[in-house]
Enzyme design. Structure first.
Site, mmCIF file in Angstrom:
data_model
loop_
_atom_site.group_PDB
_atom_site.id
_atom_site.type_symbol
_atom_site.label_atom_id
_atom_site.label_comp_id
_atom_site.label_asym_id
_atom_site.label_seq_id
_atom_site.Cartn_x
_atom_site.Cartn_y
_atom_site.Cartn_z
ATOM 1 N NE ARG A 98 -7.717 42.036 -6.749
ATOM 2 C CZ ARG A 98 -7.288 42.684 -5.671
ATOM 3 N NH1 ARG A 98 -7.293 42.074 -4.488
ATOM 4 N NH2 ARG A 98 -6.832 43.921 -5.775
ATOM 5 C CB ALA A 110 -7.081 49.902 -5.641
ATOM 6 C CD GLU A 127 -3.165 49.977 -0.709
ATOM 7 O OE1 GLU A 127 -2.556 49.179 -1.469
ATOM 8 O OE2 GLU A 127 -3.650 49.622 0.369
ATOM 9 C CD GLU A 131 -1.757 47.466 -4.713
ATOM 10 O OE1 GLU A 131 -2.110 47.953 -5.809
ATOM 11 O OE2 GLU A 131 -2.544 46.873 -3.949
ATOM 12 C CD GLU A 179 -0.467 43.687 -2.200
ATOM 13 O OE1 GLU A 179 0.630 43.858 -1.620
ATOM 14 O OE2 GLU A 179 -1.462 44.413 -2.016
#
Length: 248
Positions: A98, A110, A127, A131, A179
């Site tokens: 992040r 999320a 999601e 993910e 990701e």
């Protein structure tokens, strides 16, 4: 350019006063519930309108005769997250970089509600597939929240997903950007709680998902709300705000 509601009007709001009380609530505390409160916005100065965020400076009347207060408001579309449990009540955690905090964080699946018209449950299911390459047979609403109600209007919902099935090979969605670095761990709920309390996990969504899922597990996941439970508390879905948006 950006569009939004003009100052000096009362924006429409959803009616949350008729939301039924959960059957597990102690009647003595059933009246403790967040409710809408409409105040007159006297001016609204737009400062920034980006892909995800917009920023305005709003002046509003706390009562019909004042005082007039000023607040900076960050507008966001809201988010959904998924507490994903396997048959052993292990929760899926994923590790992702992040950039704003310059850290790799342990999180739960999320994402933002940034696709126009997408149903929140469908967004959560998307999601989870994107993910984690997973689908779930059973979905419930776990908890709802405001991220930073003193400065932002972002509202979120955390779902509980169980009865998992891996998406067949060849049907998974390629992950790019940050990701692409995601790694995964399945962690027993009680161990995940200890990680939160020890200060090892800092993502707010992950902390909420872990703690709420653990509490729900202690009562056998009884009295959980439907995955399609109304979301009138959301500022935009509930109609209390109209967000500034980029218009091309």
């Amino acid at each position: 350019r950006c569009t939004g509601y003009p100052p000096g009007i009362h924006v429409r709001m959803g009616d949350m006063s008729t939301k039924p009380a959960a059957s597990s609530l102690n009647p003595e505390y059933a009246d403790i519930v967040d409710t809408p409160s409409l105040r007159e916005v006297t001016s609204r100065e737009h400062k920034y309108c980006g892909h995800v965020l917009d920023v305005t400076v709003e002046k509003y009347l706390l009562s019909p005769h004042g005082p007039e207060l000023t607040r900076d408001v960050v507008g966001m579309p809201g988010a959904v997250a998924v507490a994903t449990l396997d048959e052993h009540d292990r929760i899926l955690l994923l590790n992702q970089y992040r950039h704003p905090v310059r850290m790799n964080l342990w999180e739960v699946p999320a994402g933002l509600l940034d696709i126009e018209g997408e149903d929140p449950l469908a967004a959560a299911q998307r999601e989870l597939a994107e993910e984690a390459d997973l689908e779930a047979k059973t979905w419930h609403t776990l908890i709802d929240y405001y991220t930073t109600p003193g400065g932002a209007d972002e509202a979120g919902r955390i779902y509980l997903a169980r009865g998992l099935r891996r998406i067949p090979e060849g049907q998974s969605i390629p992950r790019g950007e940050e990701e692409a670095e995601i790694t995964y761990r399945w962690v027993p709920l009680d161990a995940a709680v200890q990680l939160v309390l020890a200060g090892h996990i800092h993502n707010g969504l992950a902390n909420q998902a872990i703690m709420a899922a653990y509490v729900a597990s202690q009562v056998g996941f009884a009295n959980l709300r439907s995955a399609t439970d109304s979301w009138d508390f959301h500022p935009y879905l509930g109609g209390r705000r109209t967000r500034y948006r980029n218009v091309h």
